[in-house]
Design a protein around this motif. Structure first.
Motif, PDB file in Angstrom:
ATOM      1  N   CYS A  73      11.171 -14.703   4.269  1.00 20.95           N
ATOM      2  CA  CYS A  73       9.861 -14.316   3.763  1.00 20.95           C
ATOM      3  C   CYS A  73       9.619 -14.971   2.411  1.00 20.95           C
ATOM      4  O   CYS A  73      10.566 -15.340   1.704  1.00 20.95           O
ATOM      5  N   ALA A  74       8.343 -15.134   2.083  1.00 17.35           N
ATOM      6  CA  ALA A  74       7.993 -15.699   0.784  1.00 17.35           C
ATOM      7  C   ALA A  74       8.439 -14.736  -0.313  1.00 17.35           C
ATOM      8  O   ALA A  74       8.214 -13.529  -0.217  1.00 17.35           O
ATOM      9  N   GLU A  75       9.064 -15.259  -1.338  1.00 19.09           N
ATOM     10  CA  GLU A  75       9.545 -14.420  -2.435  1.00 19.09           C
ATOM     11  C   GLU A  75       8.453 -14.267  -3.486  1.00 19.09           C
ATOM     12  O   GLU A  75       7.866 -15.239  -3.944  1.00 19.09           O
ATOM     13  N   ALA A  76       8.165 -13.023  -3.840  1.00 17.37           N
ATOM     14  CA  ALA A  76       7.141 -12.754  -4.851  1.00 17.37           C
ATOM     15  C   ALA A  76       7.591 -13.267  -6.208  1.00 17.37           C
ATOM     16  O   ALA A  76       8.748 -13.093  -6.606  1.00 17.37           O
ATOM     17  N   GLN A  77       6.672 -13.881  -6.923  1.00 14.50           N
ATOM     18  CA  GLN A  77       6.958 -14.368  -8.273  1.00 14.50           C
ATOM     19  C   GLN A  77       6.649 -13.249  -9.273  1.00 14.50           C
ATOM     20  O   GLN A  77       5.527 -13.096  -9.739  1.00 14.50           O
ATOM     21  N   THR A  78       7.658 -12.432  -9.563  1.00 16.30           N
ATOM     22  CA  THR A  78       7.438 -11.202 -10.320  1.00 16.30           C
ATOM     23  C   THR A  78       7.359 -11.412 -11.819  1.00 16.30           C
ATOM     24  O   THR A  78       6.919 -10.525 -12.546  1.00 16.30           O
ATOM     25  N   GLY A  79       7.813 -12.528 -12.324  1.00 16.82           N
ATOM     26  CA  GLY A  79       7.641 -12.845 -13.744  1.00 16.82           C
ATOM     27  C   GLY A  79       8.475 -12.021 -14.696  1.00 16.82           C
ATOM     28  O   GLY A  79       8.134 -11.880 -15.874  1.00 16.82           O
ATOM     29  N   GLY A  80       9.587 -11.453 -14.238  1.00 16.47           N
ATOM     30  CA  GLY A  80      10.499 -10.766 -15.151  1.00 16.47           C
ATOM     31  C   GLY A  80       9.945  -9.502 -15.773  1.00 16.47           C
ATOM     32  O   GLY A  80      10.272  -9.173 -16.916  1.00 16.47           O
ATOM     33  N   ARG A  81       9.125  -8.743 -15.055  1.00 13.37           N
ATOM     34  CA  ARG A  81       8.528  -7.531 -15.614  1.00 13.37           C
ATOM     35  C   ARG A  81       9.506  -6.371 -15.533  1.00 13.37           C
ATOM     36  O   ARG A  81      10.043  -6.067 -14.474  1.00 13.37           O
ATOM     37  N   ASP A  82       9.733  -5.674 -16.662  1.00 17.13           N
ATOM     38  CA  ASP A  82      10.591  -4.497 -16.640  1.00 17.13           C
ATOM     39  C   ASP A  82       9.786  -3.198 -16.719  1.00 17.13           C
ATOM     40  O   ASP A  82      10.353  -2.124 -16.866  1.00 17.13           O
ATOM     41  N   ASP A  83       8.449  -3.312 -16.625  1.00 17.50           N
ATOM     42  CA  ASP A  83       7.598  -2.120 -16.646  1.00 17.50           C
ATOM     43  C   ASP A  83       7.093  -1.771 -15.256  1.00 17.50           C
ATOM     44  O   ASP A  83       6.220  -0.929 -15.097  1.00 17.50           O
ATOM     45  N   ILE A  84       7.653  -2.421 -14.236  1.00 17.63           N
ATOM     46  CA  ILE A  84       7.254  -2.155 -12.858  1.00 17.63           C
ATOM     47  C   ILE A  84       8.488  -1.731 -12.075  1.00 17.63           C
ATOM     48  O   ILE A  84       9.511  -2.426 -12.060  1.00 17.63           O
ATOM     49  N   LEU A  85       8.394  -0.572 -11.433  1.00 17.59           N
ATOM     50  CA  LEU A  85       9.464  -0.018 -10.620  1.00 17.59           C
ATOM     51  C   LEU A  85       9.051  -0.092  -9.156  1.00 17.59           C
ATOM     52  O   LEU A  85       7.931   0.268  -8.801  1.00 17.59           O
ATOM     53  N   GLU A  86       9.963  -0.544  -8.333  1.00 18.76           N
ATOM     54  CA  GLU A  86       9.697  -0.720  -6.900  1.00 18.76           C
ATOM     55  C   GLU A  86      10.724   0.096  -6.125  1.00 18.76           C
ATOM     56  O   GLU A  86      11.926  -0.061  -6.321  1.00 18.76           O
ATOM     57  N   ILE A  87      10.245   0.987  -5.243  1.00 19.49           N
ATOM     58  CA  ILE A  87      11.123   1.813  -4.415  1.00 19.49           C
ATOM     59  C   ILE A  87      10.856   1.456  -2.958  1.00 19.49           C
ATOM     60  O   ILE A  87       9.709   1.489  -2.503  1.00 19.49           O
ATOM     61  N   ASN A  88      11.900   1.099  -2.217  1.00 18.26           N
ATOM     62  CA  ASN A  88      11.756   0.685  -0.823  1.00 18.26           C
ATOM     63  C   ASN A  88      12.546   1.587   0.112  1.00 18.26           C
ATOM     64  O   ASN A  88      13.664   2.011  -0.209  1.00 18.26           O
ATOM     65  N   HIS A  89      11.968   1.838   1.276  1.00 19.60           N
ATOM     66  CA  HIS A  89      12.645   2.590   2.338  1.00 19.60           C
ATOM     67  C   HIS A  89      12.554   1.781   3.624  1.00 19.60           C
ATOM     68  O   HIS A  89      11.468   1.320   4.011  1.00 19.60           O
ATOM     69  N   CYS A  90      13.699   1.566   4.271  1.00 10.09           N
ATOM     70  CA  CYS A  90      13.742   0.796   5.515  1.00 10.09           C
ATOM     71  C   CYS A  90      13.593   1.733   6.708  1.00 10.09           C
ATOM     72  O   CYS A  90      14.400   2.641   6.892  1.00 10.09           O
ATOM     73  N   ARG A  91      12.555   1.484   7.498  1.00  7.69           N
ATOM     74  CA  ARG A  91      12.360   2.277   8.716  1.00  7.69           C
ATOM     75  C   ARG A  91      13.134   1.676   9.887  1.00  7.69           C
ATOM     76  O   ARG A  91      13.762   2.394  10.667  1.00  7.69           O
ATOM     77  N   SER A  92      13.082   0.350  10.029  1.00  8.93           N
ATOM     78  CA  SER A  92      13.822  -0.332  11.083  1.00  8.93           C
ATOM     79  C   SER A  92      14.076  -1.769  10.656  1.00  8.93           C
ATOM     80  O   SER A  92      13.383  -2.323   9.806  1.00  8.93           O
ATOM     81  N   GLY A  93      15.107  -2.387  11.275  1.00  2.65           N
ATOM     82  CA  GLY A  93      15.503  -3.726  10.891  1.00  2.65           C
ATOM     83  C   GLY A  93      16.442  -3.695   9.707  1.00  2.65           C
ATOM     84  O   GLY A  93      17.043  -2.667   9.379  1.00  2.65           O
ATOM     85  N   ARG A  94      16.587  -4.841   9.042  1.00  4.82           N
ATOM     86  CA  ARG A  94      17.416  -4.935   7.845  1.00  4.82           C
ATOM     87  C   ARG A  94      16.762  -5.896   6.872  1.00  4.82           C
ATOM     88  O   ARG A  94      16.098  -6.860   7.272  1.00  4.82           O
ATOM     89  N   PHE A  95      16.976  -5.630   5.572  1.00  2.00           N
ATOM     90  CA  PHE A  95      16.412  -6.457   4.517  1.00  2.00           C
ATOM     91  C   PHE A  95      17.553  -7.063   3.715  1.00  2.00           C
ATOM     92  O   PHE A  95      18.494  -6.373   3.334  1.00  2.00           O
ATOM     93  N   GLU A  96      17.461  -8.372   3.464  1.00  2.41           N
ATOM     94  CA  GLU A  96      18.465  -9.092   2.693  1.00  2.41           C
ATOM     95  C   GLU A  96      17.844  -9.612   1.412  1.00  2.41           C
ATOM     96  O   GLU A  96      16.742 -10.159   1.426  1.00  2.41           O
ATOM     97  N   CYS A  97      18.552  -9.438   0.309  1.00  3.54           N
ATOM     98  CA  CYS A  97      18.057  -9.889  -0.988  1.00  3.54           C
ATOM     99  C   CYS A  97      19.163 -10.647  -1.707  1.00  3.54           C
ATOM    100  O   CYS A  97      20.265 -10.129  -1.888  1.00  3.54           O
ATOM    101  N   ARG A  98      18.857 -11.889  -2.079  1.00  5.17           N
ATOM    102  CA  ARG A  98      19.800 -12.681  -2.858  1.00  5.17           C
ATOM    103  C   ARG A  98      19.394 -12.611  -4.324  1.00  5.17           C
ATOM    104  O   ARG A  98      18.277 -12.979  -4.698  1.00  5.17           O
TER     105      ARG A  98
END
Length: 344
Positions: A73-98
């Motif tokens: 998938c295309a990787e979001a260009q987040t720009g190093g923000r430390d004031d944004i919190l992201e919470i993810n829940h996996c319903r099905s499949g698997r997610f890989e993050c390098r």
């Protein structure tokens, strides 16, 4: 009285606005639908596509439903923000993050993760070729101001929550837990006439839960895996897919690719969600099902090509997986139970 602030009085710095203005995915996202309630995006991936349905819940808080059918998938260009919190829940499949430092982390079915945008993600993907899940996007300062007007803030301190679940870690991960499942599972199929209020209540419940609950990982470590190890395991998987008629031991594979058998088993399960032998057995039957559907080869020939000594053993294994014998499946093929994402 539960009083929700009006979002239209605050400047729009929403996730949907950032995506719509091509600030995140570099032109790979298109708007499919946009209403006052939600924005739907289509994302073009290297080997598939995906949709993101984004709802504004509170000022500074959005709820996103992700549905991807791709390996990359295309990787979001987040720009190093430390004031944004992201919470993810996996319903099905698997997610890989390098992550930076060449380490990989994995999110499996029912798992929850949290990270801030200052964490550099080099790439993301879906090892099984599909992924469904929900994401809570929080712009901390904006959201804190909004939540402070609800029941006197109801005890939610987003700054403290960020420190509690993230701390010095690049990412927080929690194994599938019943309470987390109860919160997220009910979000996916909500009647339209109650959706707006229901999303608000469930997001508040999630934030309160994470603010006070023990953050155990159900007794299991969620390790990060070095890039070299992950790449070796992916090559092992590719070899197993090519040599379906051969019985290769884990010891032989581990020695060939310079891994310990323990490292091989642990990393393989983290990436693909199943032990090596269980995955290989299932993939052999998946390949057999494909041959039954697309060719007129004999049952004995197909059985031999996927490593079964005789057609009788193959037929029984196929019945346990599919609920019918190979000949029945050939006449009335059904979707293969429990297996997706055959190959990248």
């Amino acid at each position: 009285m539960l009083c929700f602030p009006r979002e239209d009085k605050m400047k729009d710095h929403s996730l949907s606005a950032m995506i719509g203005e091509d600030r995140l995915f570099g032109g790979k996202a298109d708007i499919l639908e946009q209403t006052g309630e939600k924005t739907v995006f289509h994302l073009d991936c290297r080997d598939g596509d995906g949709t993101m349905v984004i709802y504004r819940v509170f000022p500074g808080i959005e709820l996103i439903f992700n549905d991807f059918h791709a390996f990359h998938c295309a990787e979001a260009q987040t720009g190093g923000r430390d004031d944004i919190l992201e919470i993810n829940h996996c319903r099905s499949g698997r997610f890989e993050c390098r992550l930076s430092g060449n380490f990989y982390g994995y999110l499996g079915e029912g798992d929850l993760s949290a990270n801030i945008w200052s964490v550099q993600r080099i790439s993301s993907g879906f090892p099984l070729g599909y992924y469904q899940g929900a994401e809570v996007f929080i712009r901390i300062e904006t959201a804190q101001a909004a939540l402070s007007g609800i029941w006197g803030g109801i005890g939610i301190d987003l700054r403290a929550l960020k420190e509690r679940i993230i701390g010095s870690r690049p990412c927080f991960m929690m194994r599938a837990a019943p309470r987390i499942g109860d919160i997220f599972d009910r979000l996916y199929d909500v009647e339209k006439n109650i959706r707006s209020g229901y999303f608000k209540v469930k997001i508040l419940e999630l934030l309160l839960f994470l603010s006070i609950a023990p953050l155990e990982t159900n007794g299991e470590d969620r390790p990060y895996f070095p890039r070299a190890q992950v790449e070796s395991v992916k090559r092992i998987r590719a070899e197993l897919m090519e040599k379906l008629d051969q019985h290769i031991t884990l010891a032989d594979l581990a020695e060939k690719y310079g891994l310990s058998t323990t490292a091989l088993k642990t990393c393989f399960k983290a990436i693909y969600g199943k032990p090596v032998y269980a995955w290989h057995r299932e993939y052999r039957l998946y390949a057999a099902a494909q041959a039954l559907r697309k060719t007129d080869r004999s049952i004995a020939d197909i059985a031999d090509s996927v490593g079964y000594e005789n057609a009788s053993k193959f037929s029984e294994a196929f019945r346990r997986q599919m609920g019918c014998r190979p000949l029945e499946y050939r006449r009335f093929p059904l979707p293969f139970a429990g297996f997706s994402g055959a190959a990248e």
